[in-house]
Design a protein around this motif. Structure first.
Motif, PDB file in Angstrom:
ATOM      1  N   THR A   1       0.872  -1.169   0.000  1.00 11.98           N
ATOM      2  CA  THR A   1       0.000   0.000   0.000  1.00 11.98           C
ATOM      3  C   THR A   1       0.907   1.216   0.000  1.00 11.98           C
ATOM      4  O   THR A   1       1.919   1.248   0.692  1.00 11.98           O
ATOM      5  CB  THR A   1      -0.935   0.010   1.212  1.00 11.98           C
ATOM      6  OG1 THR A   1      -0.172  -0.087   2.409  1.00 11.98           O
ATOM      7  CG2 THR A   1      -1.909  -1.163   1.143  1.00 11.98           C
TER       8      THR A   1
ATOM      9  N   GLU B   1      -5.224  -1.456  -5.176  1.00 11.66           N
ATOM     10  CA  GLU B   1      -4.016  -1.922  -4.491  1.00 11.66           C
ATOM     11  C   GLU B   1      -4.311  -2.923  -3.377  1.00 11.66           C
ATOM     12  O   GLU B   1      -3.452  -3.721  -3.014  1.00 11.66           O
ATOM     13  CB  GLU B   1      -3.205  -0.749  -3.935  1.00 11.66           C
ATOM     14  CG  GLU B   1      -3.816  -0.052  -2.743  1.00 11.66           C
ATOM     15  CD  GLU B   1      -2.867   0.963  -2.095  1.00 11.66           C
ATOM     16  OE1 GLU B   1      -1.824   1.256  -2.681  1.00 11.66           O
ATOM     17  OE2 GLU B   1      -3.200   1.452  -0.998  1.00 11.66           O
ATOM     18  N   THR B   2      -5.500  -2.890  -2.787  1.00  9.47           N
ATOM     19  CA  THR B   2      -5.824  -3.821  -1.699  1.00  9.47           C
ATOM     20  C   THR B   2      -6.545  -5.068  -2.204  1.00  9.47           C
ATOM     21  O   THR B   2      -6.897  -5.937  -1.399  1.00  9.47           O
ATOM     22  CB  THR B   2      -6.697  -3.129  -0.642  1.00  9.47           C
ATOM     23  OG1 THR B   2      -7.918  -2.686  -1.245  1.00  9.47           O
ATOM     24  CG2 THR B   2      -5.974  -1.927  -0.037  1.00  9.47           C
TER      25      THR B   2
END
Length: 267
Positions: free
Chosen positions: A115, A191-192
């Protein structure tokens, strides 16, 4: 969209190497070429938009950079490529594997951001052992706090090597880079996401990396069914320059797990 690129003359399978934030394709070559020498791969080193010799021809967001890289791969690479990257380059490489897995044959991720927000990484609780007296003397004064945080292998030789590497290549566009790093689009929108990537993946981290740490990268292994994770002691964020022999050894092991284009998965 054009990207400044250096490509080796080999006719072998492609490996495309992506740079750390704010650095150039020359810096990336200094980091990865010693590990890739004599592998028969065609090495490509790219300058991202607003970095090195590539002008800022897209929006200052990570998604725009990722889309630009994918367009370059679509235009210049005939088959899925191996992707390698360090830090921000590894972050983008992992994003490409999530969004365009058809372009990617395998991932070598060195000190990757997972992250991207500055306050988000899980950082080591303990500082590296102190280096010898004067170990930072070769670094410009304004760079010393960063290197003190980033380096785990704290020697004058490593400092000189990193400083030399950071000073190579084109000038880049610092205004664009600042807008990218401080803007709302610095993080990739996915991104997660735990989107799996089934190709061979090697993640290398530094035990004393004060920039992105080493713990988040281990938790991200759930995304990689064929992933290998290693954290190296006496190593920080500039792992290719701190531990070049170990980077080469782990790169060779990764390549042994990576089938040639058109071949089956190794047994």
């Amino acid at each position: 969209m054009p990207l400044a690129a250096d490509r080796s003359p080999q006719a072998g399978p492609d490996i495309v190497c992506l740079p750390m934030f704010g650095t150039t394709r020359a810096t990336t070559a200094a980091a990865f070429h010693p590990a890739l020498a004599d592998t028969g791969l065609r090495e490509t080193y790219l300058d991202l938009p607003g970095h090195g010799d590539t002008p800022p021809t897209c929006a200052p967001t990570s998604q725009a950079l990722l889309t630009t890289i994918c367009a370059w791969l679509d235009h210049h690479i005939d088959a899925p490529a191996l992707l390698a990257g360090a830090s921000y380059g590894a972050y983008l490489a992992a994003g490409i594997a999530r969004q365009r897995p058809d372009l990617v044959r395998g991932l070598l991720l060195v000190c990757p951001g997972i992250t991207i927000a500055p306050a988000s990484p899980t950082l080591p609780e303990h500082r590296p052992p102190p280096g010898p007296t004067g170990w930072l003397d070769a670094a410009p004064t304004d760079l010393r706090p960063h290197l003190d945080t980033a380096l785990g292998h704290r020697t004058p030789t490593v400092v000189a090597t990193v400083v030399d590497a950071l000073n190579t290549g084109g000038p880049g566009d610092h205004t664009f880079q600042q807008e990218l790093r401080t803007g709302p689009g610095y993080a990739l929108p996915d991104e997660t996401a735990d989107t799996p990537f089934d190709g061979p993946v090697t993640i290398l981290t530094g035990r004393q990396d004060g920039i992105v740490g080493f713990a988040d990268q281990f938790h991200a292994m759930r995304r990689y069914p064929r992933g290998t994770y290693t954290t190296l002691d006496d190593t920080g964020h500039y792992l290719p320059f701190e531990q070049p022999a170990l980077l080469r050894a782990h790169t060779q092991a990764w390549l042994r797990r990576t089938p040639q284009p058109g071949a089956g998965t190794p047994q």
